[in-house]
Design a protein around this motif. Sequence first.
Motif, PDB file in Angstrom:
ATOM      1  N   ALA A   1       5.087   2.250 -13.331  1.00  0.00           N
ATOM      2  CA  ALA A   1       3.721   2.234 -12.803  1.00  0.00           C
ATOM      3  C   ALA A   1       2.998   3.526 -13.186  1.00  0.00           C
ATOM      4  O   ALA A   1       1.818   3.503 -13.575  1.00  0.00           O
ATOM      5  CB  ALA A   1       3.742   2.063 -11.288  1.00  0.00           C
TER       6      ALA A   1
ATOM      7  N   ASP B   1       1.597   2.096  -3.482  1.00  0.00           N
ATOM      8  CA  ASP B   1       0.402   2.716  -4.062  1.00  0.00           C
ATOM      9  C   ASP B   1       0.308   4.186  -3.676  1.00  0.00           C
ATOM     10  O   ASP B   1       0.009   5.050  -4.515  1.00  0.00           O
ATOM     11  CB  ASP B   1      -0.858   1.987  -3.582  1.00  0.00           C
ATOM     12  CG  ASP B   1      -0.970   0.570  -4.128  1.00  0.00           C
ATOM     13  OD1 ASP B   1      -0.355   0.299  -5.187  1.00  0.00           O
ATOM     14  OD2 ASP B   1      -1.671  -0.243  -3.513  1.00  0.00           O
ATOM     15  N   GLN B   2       0.552   4.470  -2.396  1.00  0.00           N
ATOM     16  CA  GLN B   2       0.461   5.850  -1.910  1.00  0.00           C
ATOM     17  C   GLN B   2       1.490   6.750  -2.594  1.00  0.00           C
ATOM     18  O   GLN B   2       1.191   7.901  -2.935  1.00  0.00           O
ATOM     19  CB  GLN B   2       0.661   5.881  -0.392  1.00  0.00           C
ATOM     20  CG  GLN B   2      -0.488   5.248   0.383  1.00  0.00           C
ATOM     21  CD  GLN B   2      -0.177   5.090   1.860  1.00  0.00           C
ATOM     22  OE1 GLN B   2       0.952   5.330   2.301  1.00  0.00           O
ATOM     23  NE2 GLN B   2      -1.178   4.696   2.644  1.00  0.00           N
TER      24      GLN B   2
ATOM     25  N   CYS C   1       2.801   6.334  -5.568  1.00  0.00           N
ATOM     26  CA  CYS C   1       2.359   6.555  -6.949  1.00  0.00           C
ATOM     27  C   CYS C   1       1.218   7.564  -7.000  1.00  0.00           C
ATOM     28  O   CYS C   1       1.173   8.420  -7.897  1.00  0.00           O
ATOM     29  CB  CYS C   1       1.920   5.228  -7.576  1.00  0.00           C
ATOM     30  SG  CYS C   1       3.274   4.083  -7.912  1.00  0.00           S
ATOM     31  N   GLU C   2       0.290   7.464  -6.059  1.00  0.00           N
ATOM     32  CA  GLU C   2      -0.851   8.389  -6.041  1.00  0.00           C
ATOM     33  C   GLU C   2      -0.395   9.822  -5.801  1.00  0.00           C
ATOM     34  O   GLU C   2      -0.930  10.765  -6.401  1.00  0.00           O
ATOM     35  CB  GLU C   2      -1.848   7.936  -4.973  1.00  0.00           C
ATOM     36  CG  GLU C   2      -2.615   6.671  -5.359  1.00  0.00           C
ATOM     37  CD  GLU C   2      -3.325   6.019  -4.188  1.00  0.00           C
ATOM     38  OE1 GLU C   2      -3.207   6.564  -3.058  1.00  0.00           O
ATOM     39  OE2 GLU C   2      -3.966   4.972  -4.383  1.00  0.00           O
TER      40      GLU C   2
ATOM     41  N   HIS D   1       0.817  -1.212   0.000  1.00  0.00           N
ATOM     42  CA  HIS D   1       0.000   0.000   0.000  1.00  0.00           C
ATOM     43  C   HIS D   1       0.852   1.265   0.000  1.00  0.00           C
ATOM     44  O   HIS D   1       0.433   2.303  -0.513  1.00  0.00           O
ATOM     45  CB  HIS D   1      -0.929   0.006   1.213  1.00  0.00           C
ATOM     46  CG  HIS D   1      -0.225   0.125   2.522  1.00  0.00           C
ATOM     47  ND1 HIS D   1       0.418  -0.946   3.120  1.00  0.00           N
ATOM     48  CD2 HIS D   1      -0.039   1.193   3.345  1.00  0.00           C
ATOM     49  CE1 HIS D   1       0.957  -0.542   4.259  1.00  0.00           C
ATOM     50  NE2 HIS D   1       0.701   0.737   4.419  1.00  0.00           N
TER      51      HIS D   1
END
Length: 326
Positions: free
Chosen positions: A174, A36-37, A39-40, A33
Amino acid sequence: MTEPSSSLFRKSALRTITMERDAVNELIDRIDHRFDQACELMLACKGRVVVTGMGKSGHIGTKIAATLASTGTPAMFVHPGEASHGDMGMITPDDVVLALSNSGNTAEVLTLLPLLKRMGTPLISMTGNAQSTLSTSADVDLNVKVSEEACPLDLAPTSSTTASLVMGDALAIALLEAKGFSAEDFAFSHPGGALGRRLLLKVSDVMHTGQLIPKVNSGTKLSDALLEVTSKGLGMTTIVGTDNILLGIFTDGDLRRTLDQNIDIHNTTINDVMTTDCKTASANMLAAEALAIMDNGKISVLAVIDEDKQPIGAVHLHDLLNAGVA
């Protein structure tokens, strides 16, 4: 001092490669996660991803910034030492900072933390120490810890820099996929090299047009068609009907096959020997696509037609070679 044998060199190289491979494999379980964070945060960035790091981490950071920038994520590298002496002005609240430090306690990087916090600039750290000051201060920490460096003294950054580089590539790709970044987009970032030529050049940029297009009318004697092939120098001629629609082509290869059949070139029309199911290209087609058609069909020239199937050009393999596409 005894000189090492070549087998010792190879043994050392294999040990280094194995250790660095293992370091990269350790990253797989850490893509969670937090990745993911990170990348966000980068995807939502309205400014640039500012990469920073000292020493070897700085060298890796420079490469990561370059990879991000060339794959659709605006990025730049800022040296942390220079940032403390004026270059901090390069960083804005709209940016996202990606800070690399294996120890997580690099003084030059830590000096920037209060300033980043004051500006409200999001911070992503990439460290090998999850308990470090940099890691605990970051909005997101990416763990690139390695079991040991490939250096036998466990001192020179080797496995750790490799892990950081791979994590940077993982971020860049990504983001590339999330943005739908295309091959043509990539080419716009590389217009000066062979890659740019392959991806940006279109058939219309290299094809022969106007009076340079080899063309004869349906019913033309083969002998006259051969004069057209020779005069235009492309090793072929197109054959068109009264409406200028392409009916077929006749190439040097067709000529060789015709001569093997002892056909009278003065009394035979081009319609009797032309190839009707010929490969063609469109003007808007990428030159690299035309090259692929030639390669697959084992041919060296293509007629270029418009939407009405009328010849508007001709492109030869040599044209693609000269343009640096092949």
